[in-house]
Enzyme design. Sequence first.
Site, short mmCIF file in Angstrom:
data_model
loop_
_atom_site.label_atom_id
_atom_site.label_comp_id
_atom_site.label_asym_id
_atom_site.label_seq_id
_atom_site.Cartn_x
_atom_site.Cartn_y
_atom_site.Cartn_z
N PHE A 108 0.74 0.99 -6.78
CA PHE A 108 0.60 -0.17 -7.67
C PHE A 108 0.47 0.21 -9.13
O PHE A 108 0.44 -0.65 -10.00
CB PHE A 108 -0.52 -1.11 -7.24
CG PHE A 108 -1.83 -0.50 -6.84
CD1 PHE A 108 -2.45 0.47 -7.61
CD2 PHE A 108 -2.47 -0.93 -5.69
CE1 PHE A 108 -3.66 1.01 -7.24
CE2 PHE A 108 -3.70 -0.41 -5.30
CZ PHE A 108 -4.30 0.56 -6.10
N HIS A 155 -12.77 -1.46 -7.66
CA HIS A 155 -13.92 -0.56 -7.87
C HIS A 155 -13.55 0.91 -7.74
O HIS A 155 -14.35 1.79 -8.06
CB HIS A 155 -15.09 -0.93 -6.97
CG HIS A 155 -14.89 -0.64 -5.52
ND1 HIS A 155 -15.86 -0.91 -4.58
CD2 HIS A 155 -13.85 -0.11 -4.81
CE1 HIS A 155 -15.44 -0.55 -3.38
NE2 HIS A 155 -14.23 -0.07 -3.50
N GLY A 195 4.47 1.65 -1.72
CA GLY A 195 4.62 2.04 -3.11
C GLY A 195 3.27 2.31 -3.74
O GLY A 195 2.23 2.27 -3.07
N ASP A 204 0.86 -1.19 0.00
CA ASP A 204 0.00 0.00 0.00
C ASP A 204 0.89 1.23 0.00
O ASP A 204 2.13 1.13 0.03
CB ASP A 204 -0.94 -0.01 1.21
CG ASP A 204 -2.29 0.65 0.91
OD1 ASP A 204 -2.30 1.73 0.27
OD2 ASP A 204 -3.33 0.10 1.29
#
Length: 337
Positions: free
Chosen positions: A227, A245, A225, A199
């Site tokens: 993604f 989502h 980091g 995360d």
Amino acid sequence: MTSIPTDTSRPAGILRLANSFCDAKALLTAVELDLFTVLHAGPASEEEIRRRLELHGRGLSDWLDLLVELNLLERDGARYRNGAGADRHLVRGADSYIGGFIERSNRNLYPAWGRLSEALRSGKQQSGSDFEAVVDNPKVLAQFINSMDALTGVLGPQLIEAYDGWSGYQSVLDVGGCRGGLVSQVVRAYPHLSGAVFDLPQMAPFFEEKVAEQGLAGKVTFHGGSFFTDPLPTADIVMLGHVLHDWDPQQRKFLVEQAYRSVNPGGVLLVYDRMLDRESSRVENLVISLDMLLVTDGGSEYTVSELRGHAEGAGFTSIEDRPLGDDDTLVVARKAR
């Protein structure tokens, strides 16, 4: 939980539906003022509640009686006490507390829904801040994390039960796993697993706090980091829960491809979200999809078929879906050895 449709064939039913936000706001306010935590100590009179919550008094009896009618409080003569569900799930500090998400709804979603017309006209989110602003404000970030803790506290046991392959693997990675609330539950249930969270770096102090609280230091690790720009750590089981989502279809496709590279050969990707295929949850999940309109730049809920297309395109095989809890859907996608 399945909603009971309102009878909209009559004016009274239409008006009741139009004013159902009032019931919601009565609950949101009770959590904001910590009413249920106060009453956890024992029944109290209206005057005692007024003093403890430092309220004026006007409208108080109507508010309390409405909460009684909503089965959140019980009344015995002149004294009020928590209903069973409220005492179990809305008392701050309890392991089963879900008030963190309700606080977020009150603070963020409730005002944003008041601007639904503008969102539909413009296609733009209405929450007034992007996620970067959230993570850069420690107070707001803590509030967001509390809401995620509330969700993972409910979904964790359901996910552990719904997926039966934990024992066949050695490592699990939760992508966008916040401070590790979910992966900690998995590792505690299956101690042979090593756990990891990927995360944003700002989550690290909250992660360390959670892991220490769970006695899992050294057993669950954190990787900071983005993604979208950084490679993901590898693991046998990679989870994307309530992550896709937040993004538009092309970004969802990219993240599934990222996850494919992260899954070890022979491993699995677990994705869960409020997907739009579950007929029993159609109303609830459409509401959540509109939440995404209101608070993200491109997010929405999506169908299993969309996700299946992304997963097959990335290289996953043997893709299955099954219900998860009341309203989520779990998709299991396997990577060949």
